[in-house]
Write a protein that holds these residues in place. Structure first.
Motif, PDB file in Angstrom:
ATOM      1  N   ASN A  31       0.838  -1.193   0.000  1.00 23.82           N
ATOM      2  CA  ASN A  31       0.000   0.000   0.000  1.00 23.82           C
ATOM      3  C   ASN A  31       0.869   1.238   0.000  1.00 23.82           C
ATOM      4  N   GLN A  33       0.645   5.403   1.407  1.00 22.67           N
ATOM      5  CA  GLN A  33      -0.139   6.292   2.267  1.00 22.67           C
ATOM      6  C   GLN A  33       0.378   7.718   2.130  1.00 22.67           C
ATOM      7  N   LEU A  48      -4.997   6.047   2.574  1.00 22.53           N
ATOM      8  CA  LEU A  48      -4.243   4.849   2.234  1.00 22.53           C
ATOM      9  C   LEU A  48      -4.824   4.263   0.965  1.00 22.53           C
ATOM     10  N   ARG A  50      -4.372   0.896  -1.616  1.00 21.72           N
ATOM     11  CA  ARG A  50      -3.743  -0.414  -1.727  1.00 21.72           C
ATOM     12  C   ARG A  50      -3.270  -0.654  -3.155  1.00 21.72           C
ATOM     13  N   ASP A  92       4.651   0.876   1.838  1.00 21.97           N
ATOM     14  CA  ASP A  92       4.775  -0.383   2.568  1.00 21.97           C
ATOM     15  C   ASP A  92       5.272  -1.416   1.553  1.00 21.97           C
ATOM     16  N   ASP A  96      10.170  -5.779   1.973  1.00 22.94           N
ATOM     17  CA  ASP A  96      10.789  -5.232   3.175  1.00 22.94           C
ATOM     18  C   ASP A  96       9.675  -5.000   4.184  1.00 22.94           C
ATOM     19  N   TYR A  97      10.045  -4.888   5.430  1.00 26.45           N
ATOM     20  CA  TYR A  97       8.975  -4.822   6.421  1.00 26.45           C
ATOM     21  C   TYR A  97       8.622  -3.395   6.818  1.00 26.45           C
ATOM     22  N   LYS A  98       9.596  -2.473   6.670  1.00 29.71           N
ATOM     23  CA  LYS A  98       9.364  -1.169   7.260  1.00 29.71           C
ATOM     24  C   LYS A  98       8.617  -0.217   6.333  1.00 29.71           C
ATOM     25  N   LEU A  99       7.763   0.593   6.940  1.00 27.79           N
ATOM     26  CA  LEU A  99       7.050   1.648   6.237  1.00 27.79           C
ATOM     27  C   LEU A  99       8.029   2.809   6.019  1.00 27.79           C
ATOM     28  N   SER A 100       8.246   3.179   4.760  1.00 26.17           N
ATOM     29  CA  SER A 100       9.291   4.154   4.426  1.00 26.17           C
ATOM     30  C   SER A 100       8.699   5.458   3.943  1.00 26.17           C
ATOM     31  N   PHE A 101       9.217   6.553   4.456  1.00 25.40           N
ATOM     32  CA  PHE A 101       8.741   7.895   4.109  1.00 25.40           C
ATOM     33  C   PHE A 101       9.747   8.610   3.216  1.00 25.40           C
TER      34      PHE A 101
END
Lengths: 111, 113
Positions: A31, A33, A48, A50, A92, A96-101
């Motif tokens: 997704n 965001q 958000l 998807r 997301d 990878d697991y982390k939500l990246s900004f």
């Protein structure tokens, strides 16, 4: 490394005009965001979308997602002075697991 | 409903000192995250807790940073000893579902002199 990257870095518009900003990313995502940050405050979640969706609306906000181009856009219609803020996209990633900004787009709405 | 609270809002310390940041997430949120923003650059991920366990701590810069989440409630982030490059805004966030709709605190502005 940075997953999402917003463009432009800064945007100045007149009240009542529309504001468009873009986000490009590098890998497949679950997704995407969009968040807003007013000066000195925390980030606020806006919307958000998807990976299987192409467009979403929330009030004066319209978000599109093009997974073939790995890009998203955020449109704010009929802007107001209160829309002055920094806008961030967050991805997301599937691998990878982390939500990246990203680094954000700073929007200034002139009265 | 109380939001995510962070303490302190500002901290000014000298190089070599220790600083501990605290985050109280929204009650019931299993997921807790720490992020950092330096000098207007991107907001960088530090780590993610699910309840009291570290789900992902790949963003922690080095072993001078230690994060804990006691009993799956509040979290602390300790920097010891602090270096100049640790300056920035440290954000904490929480969410009911992993990586969806994060609720952020107002951040801690850390200045290391």
């Amino acid at each position: 490394s940075q997953q999402g990257e917003e463009d432009p870095q800064a945007l100045s518009i007149q009240e009542g005009e529309n504001a468009t900003m873009n986000c490009s990313y590098k890998t497949s995502i679950n997704n995407l965001q969009w968040y807003r940050q007013n000066s000195g405050r925390g980030l606020v979640h806006l919307i958000l979308i998807r990976s299987n969706e192409r467009e979403k609306h929330s009030g004066r906000l319209r978000v599109t997602l093009d997974t073939s181009k790995k890009s998203s856009s955020l449109l704010i219609t009929a802007s107001r002075a209160a829309d002055t803020a920094s806008y961030f996209c967050a991805t997301d990633p599937r691998d990878d697991y982390k939500l990246s900004f990203g680094a954000g787009t700073t929007v200034t709405v002139r009265a | 409903e109380a939001g995510v609270t962070q303490f302190p809002s500002h901290s000014v310390i000298e190089k070599g000192q220790t600083v501990t940041l605290r985050c109280d997430p929204i009650s019931g949120h299993d997921n807790l995250y720490w992020y950092r923003r330096v000098m207007g650059k991107e907001i960088k991920f530090l780590l993610h807790f699910v309840k009291e366990s570290k789900q992902d701590e790949s963003g922690m810069p080095n072993n001078r940073f230690l994060a804990e989440r006691t009993g799956g409630t509040y979290s602390t982030l300790k920097v010891q000893p602090a270096e100049l490059e640790d300056s920035g805004v440290y954000f904490c966030a929480s969410s009911p579902l992993a990586n969806e709709k994060l609720f952020f605190g107002s951040g801690t502005q850390l200045s290391v002199l």
